[in-house]
Design a protein around this motif. Structure first.
Motif, PDB file in Angstrom:
ATOM      1  N   ARG A   1     -34.854 -19.567 -21.494  1.00 39.32           N
ATOM      2  CA  ARG A   1     -34.727 -19.764 -22.940  1.00 39.32           C
ATOM      3  C   ARG A   1     -35.392 -21.113 -23.248  1.00 39.32           C
ATOM      4  NH1 ARG A   1     -31.079 -17.957 -27.042  1.00 39.32           N
ATOM      5  NH2 ARG A   1     -31.038 -16.050 -25.794  1.00 39.32           N
TER       6      ARG A   1
ATOM      7  N   THR B   1     -39.830 -14.013 -20.152  1.00 35.70           N
ATOM      8  CA  THR B   1     -39.644 -13.383 -18.847  1.00 35.70           C
ATOM      9  C   THR B   1     -40.892 -13.618 -18.008  1.00 35.70           C
ATOM     10  OG1 THR B   1     -38.267 -11.663 -19.843  1.00 35.70           O
ATOM     11  CG2 THR B   1     -39.127 -11.234 -17.644  1.00 35.70           C
TER      12      THR B   1
ATOM     13  N   ARG C   1     -35.859 -15.241 -16.291  1.00 35.89           N
ATOM     14  CA  ARG C   1     -35.927 -15.488 -17.735  1.00 35.89           C
ATOM     15  C   ARG C   1     -35.536 -16.930 -18.049  1.00 35.89           C
ATOM     16  NH1 ARG C   1     -34.432 -10.314 -16.993  1.00 35.89           N
ATOM     17  NH2 ARG C   1     -35.573  -8.732 -18.191  1.00 35.89           N
TER      18      ARG C   1
ATOM     19  N   THR D   1     -37.055 -16.348 -25.604  1.00 36.89           N
ATOM     20  CA  THR D   1     -36.643 -15.957 -24.262  1.00 36.89           C
ATOM     21  C   THR D   1     -37.897 -15.414 -23.591  1.00 36.89           C
ATOM     22  OG1 THR D   1     -34.381 -15.420 -24.900  1.00 36.89           O
ATOM     23  CG2 THR D   1     -35.199 -14.456 -22.860  1.00 36.89           C
TER      24      THR D   1
END
Length: 229
Positions: free
Chosen positions: A222, A173, A220, A171
């Motif tokens: 993934r 950011t 964010r 993940t």
């Protein structure tokens, strides 16, 4: 295919068969900027700009040329026009990775979609499309919802191809400028479990499009990175 190309293909096949190994293959890679030699990672670009702040890099790799000189060329093709970007002669039987500084404007390229072609002695081995934009503001690949630079780990020394399998799941950011400000490793499986430090360095090379507002909230993503030979 002309006679010369047929002959080279036959020689490559025979060379690999005689030595009990596959013939040479080729792969093209665009780097957003030069790799940091102090790390084991590289920033793979999904688009380029004509005059980058730091030169992009144009890389090619192969494995096991025959025991003879091979002329390697990287060419840019667009609308029937061909421009030579790199030309060098190689004689080696081991894995080869070579990168060259690349500023498209210096080769007279213009903004738009190009095909970059890798050839050995005039035989096409690989071909990759790439968008070359005048700048980031006009680039189709520069979007807030899309990655335009991927972090990739270099192949570690001493690892057999059969053992080079696994994946990272992150993940990430991203700040308002499109750069990574935080990495959470959700999964590191297979060979990735032994490459956590390199994986973290690679994750921090990812980039998405910058926000219009410098005060924009972080976003964010993934993202999964599969490691395979």
């Amino acid at each position: 295919m002309d006679t010369r190309a047929l002959l080279l293909s036959a020689l490559l096949s025979l060379s690999g068969a005689a030595a009990g190994r596959p013939p040479p293959h080729g792969h093209i890679e665009f780097l957003w900027e030069a790799r940091d030699p102090a790390t084991q990672v590289r920033p793979v670009a999904l688009g380029l700009i004509l005059q980058p702040d730091r030169p992009h890099q144009l890389c090619w790799k192969s494995s096991r040329f025959p025991e003879a000189d091979v002329t390697v060329r990287l060419l840019a093709e667009r609308d029937g026009t061909t421009v030579t970007l790199v030309e060098e002669t190689v004689a080696a039987s081991a894995l080869i990775v070579r990168c060259h500084p690349f500023e498209p404007a210096r080769h007279g390229l213009s903004a738009g979609e190009h095909e970059v072609v890798l050839t050995y002695d005039g035989v096409e081995i690989a071909r990759d499309p790439v968008e070359i934009a005048a700048d980031l503001a006009s680039a189709g690949f520069h979007r807030r919802d899309a990655v335009f630079v991927q972090g990739r780990t270099n192949y570690p020394a001493g690892v057999a191809p059969k053992d080079y399998r696994g994946h990272f799941l992150w993940t990430l950011t991203f700040g308002a400028d499109g750069r990574v400000i935080d990495v959470e490793t959700v999964e590191a499986e297979g060979i990735a479990a032994l490459m956590r430090e390199a994986g973290d360095q690679a994750a921090r090379l990812y980039r998405i499009g910058a926000a219009d507002d410098d005060a924009a909230a972080p976003v964010r993503f993934r993202l999964r990175y599969d490691l395979s030979p």
